[in-house]
Design an enzyme around this catalytic site. Structure first.
Site, PDB file in Angstrom:
ATOM      1  N   ASN A 156      91.391  39.505  34.900  1.00 48.69           N
ATOM      2  CA  ASN A 156      91.349  40.709  34.594  1.00 48.69           C
ATOM      3  C   ASN A 156      92.183  41.327  33.587  1.00 48.69           C
ATOM      4  OD1 ASN A 156      90.827  43.765  35.435  1.00 48.69           O
ATOM      5  ND2 ASN A 156      92.996  43.524  35.764  1.00 48.69           N
TER       6      ASN A 156
ATOM      7  N   SER B 265      83.274  43.153  29.731  1.00 46.46           N
ATOM      8  CA  SER B 265      82.821  44.601  29.465  1.00 46.46           C
ATOM      9  C   SER B 265      81.615  44.968  29.008  1.00 46.46           C
ATOM     10  CB  SER B 265      84.144  45.142  28.645  1.00 46.46           C
ATOM     11  OG  SER B 265      83.815  46.612  28.129  1.00 46.46           O
TER      12      SER B 265
ATOM     13  N   TYR C 215      88.332  44.048  20.542  1.00 47.65           N
ATOM     14  CA  TYR C 215      88.110  44.108  22.029  1.00 47.65           C
ATOM     15  C   TYR C 215      86.465  43.595  22.351  1.00 47.65           C
ATOM     16  CZ  TYR C 215      87.872  46.065  26.782  1.00 47.65           C
ATOM     17  OH  TYR C 215      87.433  46.348  28.269  1.00 47.65           O
TER      18      TYR C 215
ATOM     19  N   LYS D 124      85.684  40.299  24.612  1.00 39.75           N
ATOM     20  CA  LYS D 124      84.874  40.477  25.918  1.00 39.75           C
ATOM     21  C   LYS D 124      83.540  39.473  25.725  1.00 39.75           C
ATOM     22  CE  LYS D 124      87.852  42.943  28.292  1.00 39.75           C
ATOM     23  NZ  LYS D 124      88.194  42.370  29.561  1.00 39.75           N
TER      24      LYS D 124
END
Length: 248
Positions: free
Chosen positions: A90, A142, A155, A159
């Site tokens: 996580n 995500s 990001y 992901k």
């Protein structure tokens, strides 16, 4: 308790979604290593909360992007609990900017925390699962990894890479009864989203058919299911939990 007797590592579990996951697993009888990089007091509070409901937990500071620290964390969990059955990757950070303004260190740090950290933890925790012929690995991706997001090249790439890692690990580890799945949350109500201006929240919610933010507990419930025997035939999948924002 559907997971009584299992042991888990939840990275980045001092707050937000990670905290909810750690608590949800503990309520189902899982012994939990609560990992944090910074924020020792918040991580200690999570451990106290787990112990307060009669659960078993330990706290461990580690930067999972650092292979030596990730390996030491896994060994600490194995020493304390005897095994690691469940790994929830996580931990993650954001360093948002348009690509022409994005610094190299912002790219490297986000890829490191969100993607390399998961690689490190799977590499070291997966060995014990391989020997024990059992494991549940759950990667928190995500919706940005599915559809991209302006200002989040680092990001979104991390992901998306996590989804590719999930599919590959499912194939590599499946013969030893180890399932590997990803969860792709959308708009989840956390400390970060709660501080947004109301007009920004309205614009974000306009993209969500259910017209509300999700809660960390809803993500945690999906983690518990994927960690359970009921999900034993689910592997290599990416499950969105986004109120219908991304329909693929």
């Amino acid at each position: 308790m559907v997971l009584n007797g299992k042991a888990a590592i939840v990275t980045g579990s001092s707050r937000g979604i990670g905290r909810a996951i750690a608590l949800a697993l503990a309520k189902e009888g899982v012994a939990v290593l609560v990992n944090y990089k910074s924020g020792a007091s918040a991580a200690a509070e999570v451990v106290e909360a787990i112990q307060g409901i009669g659960g078993r937990a330990m706290v461990y500071q580690a930067d999972v992007a650092n292979p030596a620290e990730a390996e030491a964390m896994v060994k600490a969990a194995q020493a304390e609990f005897g095994k690691v059955d469940i790994l929830v990757n996580n931990a993650g950070i954001t360093r948002d900017n348009l690509i022409f303004r994005m610094k190299d260190e912002d790219w490297d740090s986000v890829i490191g925390a969100n993607l390399k950290g998961a690689f490190n933890c799977i590499k070291f925790a997966g060995r014990g699962m391989f020997r024990n012929h059992f494991g549940r690995i759950i990667n928190i991706s995500s919706v940005a990894g599915l559809v991209g997001n302006s200002g989040q090249a680092n990001y979104s790439a991390a992901k998306a890479g996590l989804i590719g890692l999930t599919r590959t690990m499912a194939k590599e580890l499946g013969s030893r009864n180890i399932t590997v799945n990803a969860i792709a949350p959308g708009l989840i109500y956390t400390d970060m989203t709660s501080s947004l201006p109301e007009d920004v929240k309205k614009k974000m919610l306009a993209q969500v058919p259910l017209k509300r933010f999700g809660s960390p507990d809803e993500v945690a419930g999906l983690v518990v299911y994927l960690a359970s025997e009921s999900a034993g035939y689910i592997t290599g999948q990416t499950i969105t939990i986004d109120g219908g924002m991304v329909c693929i």
